[in-house]
Design an enzyme around this catalytic site. Structure first.
Site, short mmCIF file in Angstrom:
data_model
loop_
_atom_site.label_atom_id
_atom_site.label_comp_id
_atom_site.label_asym_id
_atom_site.label_seq_id
_atom_site.Cartn_x
_atom_site.Cartn_y
_atom_site.Cartn_z
N LYS A 84 -15.96 -41.65 -6.44
CA LYS A 84 -16.85 -40.92 -7.35
C LYS A 84 -17.42 -39.71 -6.62
CE LYS A 84 -18.28 -44.78 -10.27
NZ LYS A 84 -17.79 -44.26 -11.56
N ARG A 117 -12.56 -53.16 -16.26
CA ARG A 117 -11.62 -53.79 -17.18
C ARG A 117 -10.68 -54.75 -16.45
NH1 ARG A 117 -9.74 -47.94 -19.00
NH2 ARG A 117 -11.99 -47.71 -18.66
N ASP A 170 -11.12 -46.27 -10.21
CA ASP A 170 -12.48 -46.28 -10.76
C ASP A 170 -12.54 -46.98 -12.12
OD1 ASP A 170 -15.16 -45.82 -10.75
OD2 ASP A 170 -15.04 -43.65 -11.13
N1 BES Z 1 -19.03 -48.20 -13.72
C1 BES Z 1 -18.35 -47.09 -14.29
C2 BES Z 1 -18.94 -46.66 -15.63
C3 BES Z 1 -20.35 -46.16 -15.63
C4 BES Z 1 -20.61 -44.81 -15.62
C5 BES Z 1 -21.42 -47.04 -15.71
C6 BES Z 1 -21.91 -44.33 -15.64
C7 BES Z 1 -22.73 -46.58 -15.74
C8 BES Z 1 -22.98 -45.22 -15.70
C9 BES Z 1 -16.89 -47.44 -14.49
O1 BES Z 1 -16.35 -48.33 -13.59
C10 BES Z 1 -16.11 -46.18 -14.40
O2 BES Z 1 -16.05 -45.63 -13.34
N2 BES Z 1 -15.50 -45.78 -15.52
C11 BES Z 1 -14.66 -44.63 -15.56
C12 BES Z 1 -13.38 -45.03 -16.24
C13 BES Z 1 -12.30 -44.01 -16.15
C14 BES Z 1 -11.84 -43.85 -14.71
C15 BES Z 1 -11.15 -44.43 -17.04
C16 BES Z 1 -15.38 -43.55 -16.39
O3 BES Z 1 -16.01 -43.88 -17.40
O4 BES Z 1 -15.33 -42.40 -15.99
ZN ZN Z 2 -17.63 -49.63 -12.76
MN MN Z 3 -15.63 -47.44 -11.85
#
Ligand code: BES
Ligand code: ZN
Ligand code: MN
Length: 489
Positions: free
Chosen positions: A269, A343, A339
């Protein structure tokens, strides 16, 4: 939690340091919202000055020499016709901030009389507002503000059983908030295992099963093992069972995403994206809170709670973009983004729960996507479901509790987003519709025809605090799901 073991209800007011007095914003000006005659002379002169209108969250502290309380807090609650439980919850909650600066030991809370609101809903909203706003997280403060408020009396026709029910629920909300606010390295895999064991000891109706790394390998849960590969603590699936209705065949499974920290993995991230990622176990924390509340309330339901716990860490041993892993169901997954880990842990855990416990419905709670925050902000959780009746029941519970959920589609076209040339599915698609495509991935591993997915990424950990939420962690899911369970037919 700030106020503990100190709430009571009574029809008669005892002496206290302060009383909260609700005030309507009427066409002609401020108007008392209770029929307590004794305050009329005191407020008459104040209202005549016209600078207190009774609008929502307006406050004025008055002092008096006679009466049961020397302090009277006028609390504006807006227009009567448009009064809702959430307006009351939020208005009463906002009074707690002002009161924390006064050295009060005790207070009386008066309820408004609202013709069009059911009295139980009204009492619940006011009491919840006060108790939720009373939460604090002081672990890391050198000099935590200690509240002197030791006694709160809700003055009205509140049944002791209702008050007790709300207390159990808000204690459970506070537990979830503590877990989510806590440091990622404290609230880690081992901490969740320990908490589950503590539950089993304290609450006799809860049975715990812990799957460690060996058990996950035996079950061929290749996805959760992949996500947890680089962490110093191996992943774990923790199961809590509560049988409140042994005669019934109905069984509700709840599964929580429990990423103790989400660095993004090798798809690290960037910018401030990582800063809030200790919150990525909020789904698992909510499942803990729901199990605790349901068992303590002795709800007549059968529940299986499953926590999918892992840390999405970075190291030489990290799972890698481009590699393919085999899930418990046998489906293979191409990792196109490390990331999109939530899922993965959910897919294996849901499969395990369905095969070992045969639930009649399954609901997962997950901080799954940033996309849901783009769509709904922090005002509602995303809902995806293959069962209209279940979705509708969750929407209704969301309206009643104000832990709102908003349904997003599961169109068959989203499956195209996840097609992989070398595996059965890939774990992330394009940026568009990411809440729905994340849910579509999970759906591919679900057998049940009654499943719902709640994406709580926006609602579990706030970027802007609210009156009811004095810290970032909200404890979302507990009030929603207990209400849902109580309305199951
Ligand atoms: N934990 C994150 C989602 C998240 C973002 C939770 C902001 C709380 C606040 C999740 O694991 C993630 O990184 N999701 C990605 C998915 C993508 C790579 C398909 C996202 O939403 O960008
Ligand atoms: Zn996550
Ligand atoms: Mn993630």
């Amino acid at each position: 939690m700030m106020v503990k073991n100190c709430v009571s209800s009574s029809k008669e007011r005892q002496s206290a340091d302060l009383v909260i007095l609700p005030v309507w914003m009427d066409k002609k000006g401020a108007l008392l919202a209770t029929s307590e005659k004794e305050f009329e002379p005191l407020v008459k002169f104040v209202f005549e000055q016209k600078d207190f209108s009774g609008k929502e969250k307006e406050m004025q502290l008055l002092y008096r020499q006679n009466g049961k309380e020397p302090r009277v807090l006028l609390l504006g609650i807006g227009e009567e016709e448009s009064c809702t439980p959430e307006i009351l919850r939020s208005a009463y909650a906002s009074s707690m901030k002002l009161l924390s600066s006064k050295s009060l030991k005790s207070m009386n809370v008066l309820f408004p009389e609202v013709g069009h609101l059911d009295s139980e809903a009204l009492y619940t909203a006011v009491i919840e507002g006060i108790l939720m706003a009373g939460y604090s997280f002081t672990q890391f403060k050198e000099k935590p503000e200690v509240s002197s408020l030791a006694k709160i009396c809700f003055c009205g026709n509140v049944k002791a059983s209702l008050l007790q029910r709300i207390e159990i629920i808000i204690e459970s909300v506070s537990l979830v908030r503590d877990l989510v606010n806590g440091n990622a390295d404290d609230v880690n895999v081992d901490a969740f295992k320990q908490l589950a064991r503590d539950f089993e000891k304290e609450i006799s109706s809860i049975k715990v099963t812990i799957l460690d790394k060996k058990a996950l390998e035996k079950e061929k849960m290749g996805l959760i093992l992949a996500v947890g590969k680089a962490s110093t603590l191996p992943p774990s699936v923790i199961i809590l069972e509560y049988k409140g209705d042994p005669k019934s065949k109905e069984k509700t499974a709840i599964v929580g995403k429990g990423i103790t920290y989400d660095t993004g993995g090798l798809n690290i991230k960037v910018g401030v994206g990582m800063e809030t990622m200790k919150c990525d176990m909020a789904g698992a924390a909510a499942v803990m809170g729901i199990m605790r509340a349901a068992a303590k309330l002795k709800l007549k339901v059968n529940l299986v709670g499953a926590l999918a716990i892992a840390e999405n860490a970075i190291g030489a041993n990290s799972y890698k973009p481009g590699d393919v892993f085999r899930s418990r169901t046998g489906k293979t997954v191409e990792i196109t983004n490390t990331d999109a880990e939530g899922r993965l842990v959910l897919a294996d855990t849901i499969s395990y729960v369905e095969d070992h416990y045969q639930p009649t419905r399954l609901i997962d709670f997950a901080t799954l996507t940033g996309g849901v925050i783009v769509a709904l902000g922090e005002e509602a959780s995303g809902l995806c479901s293959n069962d209209d009746k279940l979705a509708h029941a969750l929407e209704k519970a969301g309206e009643r509790t104000h832990e709102r959920v908003w349904r997003l589609p599961l169109y068959p076209e989203y499956k195209e987003y996840l097609k992989s040339p070398i595996a059965d599915i890939k774990n992330s698609g394009p940026r568009k519709a990411s809440c729905s495509s994340g849910a579509t991935f999970i759906h591919a591993f679900v057998k049940s025809s009654s499943w719902a997915h709640l994406d709580i990424a926006g609602t579990a950990y706030l970027s802007e605090l609210k009156a009811c939420h004095p810290t970032a962690a909200t404890g979302v899911g507990v009030r929603l799901f207990i209400d849902f369970l109580e309305h199951l037919t």
